[in-house]
Design a protein around this motif. Structure first.
Motif, PDB file in Angstrom:
ATOM      1  N   LEU A   1       0.729  -1.297   0.083  1.00 40.30           N
ATOM      2  CA  LEU A   1      -0.086   0.150  -0.066  1.00 40.30           C
ATOM      3  C   LEU A   1       0.988   1.391  -0.008  1.00 40.30           C
ATOM      4  O   LEU A   1       0.310   2.366   0.019  1.00 40.30           O
ATOM      5  CB  LEU A   1      -1.148  -0.050   1.243  1.00 40.30           C
ATOM      6  CG  LEU A   1      -2.263  -0.771   0.954  1.00 40.30           C
ATOM      7  CD1 LEU A   1      -2.803  -1.034   2.332  1.00 40.30           C
ATOM      8  CD2 LEU A   1      -3.165  -0.400   0.163  1.00 40.30           C
ATOM      9  N   GLY A   2       2.161   1.189  -0.030  1.00 39.53           N
ATOM     10  CA  GLY A   2       2.913   2.139  -0.226  1.00 39.53           C
ATOM     11  C   GLY A   2       3.321   2.817   1.356  1.00 39.53           C
ATOM     12  O   GLY A   2       3.733   3.821   1.285  1.00 39.53           O
ATOM     13  N   ARG A   3       2.875   2.153   2.252  1.00 38.77           N
ATOM     14  CA  ARG A   3       3.325   2.450   3.633  1.00 38.77           C
ATOM     15  C   ARG A   3       4.655   2.428   3.939  1.00 38.77           C
ATOM     16  O   ARG A   3       5.105   1.164   3.748  1.00 38.77           O
ATOM     17  CB  ARG A   3       2.418   1.859   4.561  1.00 38.77           C
ATOM     18  CG  ARG A   3       0.687   2.124   4.412  1.00 38.77           C
ATOM     19  CD  ARG A   3      -0.201   1.236   5.482  1.00 38.77           C
ATOM     20  NE  ARG A   3       0.260  -0.104   5.295  1.00 38.77           N
ATOM     21  CZ  ARG A   3      -0.614  -0.924   6.049  1.00 38.77           C
ATOM     22  NH1 ARG A   3      -1.931  -0.517   6.682  1.00 38.77           N
ATOM     23  NH2 ARG A   3      -0.385  -2.423   5.948  1.00 38.77           N
ATOM     24  N   GLN A   4       5.360   3.170   4.418  1.00 41.89           N
ATOM     25  CA  GLN A   4       6.725   3.309   4.739  1.00 41.89           C
ATOM     26  C   GLN A   4       6.987   2.783   6.359  1.00 41.89           C
ATOM     27  O   GLN A   4       6.216   3.185   7.055  1.00 41.89           O
ATOM     28  CB  GLN A   4       7.371   4.743   4.531  1.00 41.89           C
ATOM     29  CG  GLN A   4       7.171   5.023   3.027  1.00 41.89           C
ATOM     30  CD  GLN A   4       8.080   4.108   2.115  1.00 41.89           C
ATOM     31  OE1 GLN A   4       9.252   3.895   2.575  1.00 41.89           O
ATOM     32  NE2 GLN A   4       7.645   4.105   0.847  1.00 41.89           N
ATOM     33  N   PHE A   5       7.869   1.913   6.637  1.00 43.24           N
ATOM     34  CA  PHE A   5       8.314   1.471   7.782  1.00 43.24           C
ATOM     35  C   PHE A   5       9.650   2.102   8.327  1.00 43.24           C
ATOM     36  O   PHE A   5      10.443   2.228   7.508  1.00 43.24           O
ATOM     37  CB  PHE A   5       8.055   0.130   7.883  1.00 43.24           C
ATOM     38  CG  PHE A   5       6.873  -0.530   7.790  1.00 43.24           C
ATOM     39  CD1 PHE A   5       5.947  -0.492   8.732  1.00 43.24           C
ATOM     40  CD2 PHE A   5       6.469  -1.105   6.685  1.00 43.24           C
ATOM     41  CE1 PHE A   5       4.711  -0.992   8.704  1.00 43.24           C
ATOM     42  CE2 PHE A   5       5.148  -1.470   6.507  1.00 43.24           C
ATOM     43  CZ  PHE A   5       4.218  -1.587   7.544  1.00 43.24           C
TER      44      PHE A   5
ATOM     45  N   MET B   1       7.945   2.875  13.282  1.00 39.97           N
ATOM     46  CA  MET B   1       6.847   3.781  12.969  1.00 39.97           C
ATOM     47  C   MET B   1       6.461   3.529  11.498  1.00 39.97           C
ATOM     48  O   MET B   1       7.156   3.175  10.968  1.00 39.97           O
ATOM     49  CB  MET B   1       7.416   5.336  12.872  1.00 39.97           C
ATOM     50  CG  MET B   1       6.415   6.329  12.794  1.00 39.97           C
ATOM     51  SD  MET B   1       6.780   7.976  13.128  1.00 39.97           S
ATOM     52  CE  MET B   1       6.676   8.120  15.247  1.00 39.97           C
ATOM     53  N   MET B   2       5.190   3.765  11.023  1.00 37.97           N
ATOM     54  CA  MET B   2       4.708   3.557   9.797  1.00 37.97           C
ATOM     55  C   MET B   2       4.130   4.646   9.554  1.00 37.97           C
ATOM     56  O   MET B   2       3.345   5.251  10.100  1.00 37.97           O
ATOM     57  CB  MET B   2       3.495   2.525   9.892  1.00 37.97           C
ATOM     58  CG  MET B   2       2.806   2.393   8.494  1.00 37.97           C
ATOM     59  SD  MET B   2       1.514   0.911   8.601  1.00 37.97           S
ATOM     60  CE  MET B   2       0.275   1.738   9.419  1.00 37.97           C
TER      61      MET B   2
ATOM     62  N   LEU C   1       2.065   6.529  12.592  1.00 41.19           N
ATOM     63  CA  LEU C   1       1.633   5.626  13.738  1.00 41.19           C
ATOM     64  C   LEU C   1       2.589   5.065  14.116  1.00 41.19           C
ATOM     65  O   LEU C   1       3.675   4.278  13.462  1.00 41.19           O
ATOM     66  CB  LEU C   1       0.561   4.761  12.991  1.00 41.19           C
ATOM     67  CG  LEU C   1      -0.368   5.244  12.306  1.00 41.19           C
ATOM     68  CD1 LEU C   1      -1.128   3.994  11.714  1.00 41.19           C
ATOM     69  CD2 LEU C   1      -1.473   6.121  13.072  1.00 41.19           C
ATOM     70  N   GLU C   2       2.922   4.975  15.625  1.00 38.30           N
ATOM     71  CA  GLU C   2       3.810   4.322  16.487  1.00 38.30           C
ATOM     72  C   GLU C   2       3.239   2.924  16.579  1.00 38.30           C
ATOM     73  O   GLU C   2       2.328   2.535  16.818  1.00 38.30           O
ATOM     74  CB  GLU C   2       3.981   5.092  17.872  1.00 38.30           C
ATOM     75  CG  GLU C   2       4.403   6.440  17.615  1.00 38.30           C
ATOM     76  CD  GLU C   2       4.521   7.125  19.172  1.00 38.30           C
ATOM     77  OE1 GLU C   2       4.224   6.452  19.984  1.00 38.30           O
ATOM     78  OE2 GLU C   2       5.105   8.088  18.880  1.00 38.30           O
ATOM     79  N   ILE C   3       4.547   1.845  16.168  1.00 35.44           N
ATOM     80  CA  ILE C   3       4.097   0.515  16.370  1.00 35.44           C
ATOM     81  C   ILE C   3       5.184   0.094  17.433  1.00 35.44           C
ATOM     82  O   ILE C   3       6.522   0.038  17.451  1.00 35.44           O
ATOM     83  CB  ILE C   3       4.462  -0.282  15.029  1.00 35.44           C
ATOM     84  CG1 ILE C   3       3.782   0.278  13.907  1.00 35.44           C
ATOM     85  CG2 ILE C   3       4.276  -1.685  15.298  1.00 35.44           C
ATOM     86  CD1 ILE C   3       3.939  -0.532  12.450  1.00 35.44           C
ATOM     87  N   PRO C   4       4.754  -0.448  18.744  1.00 34.09           N
ATOM     88  CA  PRO C   4       5.381  -0.499  19.797  1.00 34.09           C
ATOM     89  C   PRO C   4       6.185  -1.791  20.034  1.00 34.09           C
ATOM     90  O   PRO C   4       6.176  -2.678  20.827  1.00 34.09           O
ATOM     91  CB  PRO C   4       4.267  -0.371  20.998  1.00 34.09           C
ATOM     92  CG  PRO C   4       3.033  -0.909  20.245  1.00 34.09           C
ATOM     93  CD  PRO C   4       3.235  -0.359  18.766  1.00 34.09           C
TER      94      PRO C   4
END
Length: 151
Positions: free
Chosen positions: A53-57, A72-73, A82-85
């Protein structure tokens, strides 16, 4: 950690484009493109991967242990960061493997692939025709093949 991931896996594509790991060059190019849209995190994160989906990590240098920061995404479809813990190491070892739908929208990807039979190239993503933040629907019918740098 993100540099190690990039050194070992840079340029790799998994599950026909579901998830891809940046090379140094693609991370730099994506950083230049996404920097304006995500100005609040500019200089605070290091991109290491991206999904269909083009989301960058990215590794978030402000969160987590020094050599294994949390993820972070950056979501271009919604304009959110968005923070991914989860630390980068656990993201690849656990999160993507055990929770692929939550992390990468793998079920939605399966719907997309049922309609679009070819794998995504490293420079492509499925982008929203009408972005979600502009009222677009989160449906396969609202997705189109997009150049990653344009999307």
């Amino acid at each position: 950690m993100s540099q190690l991931v990039r050194a070992r896996l840079g340029g790799c594509t998994f599950e026909h484009g579901l998830y891809r790991v940046h090379t140094h060059a693609s991370a730099e190019a994506a950083c230049a493109v996404h920097g304006g849209g995500f100005s609040r995190v500019r200089g605070k994160v290091r991109l290491f991967g991206f999904d269909w989906l083009g989301r960058q990590f990215a590794s978030d240098n402000k969160r987590g242990a020094g050599d294994d920061p949390e993820v972070m995404m950056l979501e271009p479809g919604t304009g959110e960061a968005l923070e991914i813990p989860v630390p980068v190491s656990a993201f690849h070892d656990d999160e993507v493997v055990e929770y692929s739908d939550e992390a990468l929208a793998s079920n939605f990807y399966a719907e997309w692939m049922a309609v679009h039979e070819s794998a995504l190239r490293l420079d492509q993503c499925a982008g929203y025709r009408v972005p979600l933040f502009l009222g677009g629907d989160d449906l396969v019918a609202n997705l189109e093949l997009s150049d990653l740098s344009v999307y």
